[in-house]
Design a protein around this motif. Sequence first.
Motif, short mmCIF file in Angstrom:
data_model
loop_
_atom_site.label_atom_id
_atom_site.label_comp_id
_atom_site.label_asym_id
_atom_site.label_seq_id
_atom_site.Cartn_x
_atom_site.Cartn_y
_atom_site.Cartn_z
N ASP A 26 0.82 -1.21 0.00
CA ASP A 26 0.00 0.00 0.00
C ASP A 26 0.86 1.26 0.00
O ASP A 26 2.00 1.25 0.45
CB ASP A 26 -0.90 0.01 1.25
N ARG A 45 -8.87 1.28 -2.77
CA ARG A 45 -9.11 1.34 -1.32
C ARG A 45 -8.80 2.74 -0.81
O ARG A 45 -7.68 3.23 -0.96
CB ARG A 45 -8.26 0.31 -0.58
N LEU A 75 -8.09 -0.13 7.47
CA LEU A 75 -8.41 1.12 6.79
C LEU A 75 -9.48 1.90 7.55
O LEU A 75 -9.39 3.12 7.70
CB LEU A 75 -8.87 0.83 5.35
N GLY A 93 -13.94 0.32 -0.90
CA GLY A 93 -13.13 -0.89 -1.09
C GLY A 93 -13.10 -1.74 0.15
O GLY A 93 -13.83 -1.52 1.12
N ASN A 95 -11.99 -3.45 3.64
CA ASN A 95 -11.46 -2.96 4.91
C ASN A 95 -10.35 -3.91 5.39
O ASN A 95 -10.55 -4.71 6.28
CB ASN A 95 -12.59 -2.86 5.94
#
Length: 144
Positions: A26, A45, A75, A93, A95
């Motif tokens: 990420d 996301r 998230l 998106g 979690n």
Amino acid sequence: NRSNAEMVLFNYGSAWNSQDLGTQKDHFMLTLDNGLPAVRIHENRSIKVSNEDINLADGNWHLIAVSMPYKSCLLSEVEIYIDRERAQTAIQGMNLNIFTTTAGRISLGGVGYFNRAYVKAYPNLVPFTGLLDDFRLWAKSNTV
């Protein structure tokens, strides 16, 4: 009108050039999406302020703070503060836990020149137009 565009305030992402962000860990990108703060951690996301009455592209100074309460949090656990008040947020998106790259680079006001995959993944993002002041980054959660 750029205030209606999604402008990048901060980006932390991979230092390695790749053709596809989907194969990487990420990233952590703070944007203003039509005046609403959003944090994007992957192409699909993100977490965004859900109060449509808020518009930070109003020509006034605002304090925006983002906090991850602990390493690799979900998230949905990311907190966004506007002018010292915690904002209500909604995720887009899945979690999942956030796992950012350890070999990354920081850019203020845009995605930077370090990875063309960001331009491919986010073709509608534009650099921030305005003034940034007093940027701070901590490795651990801090009170706002």
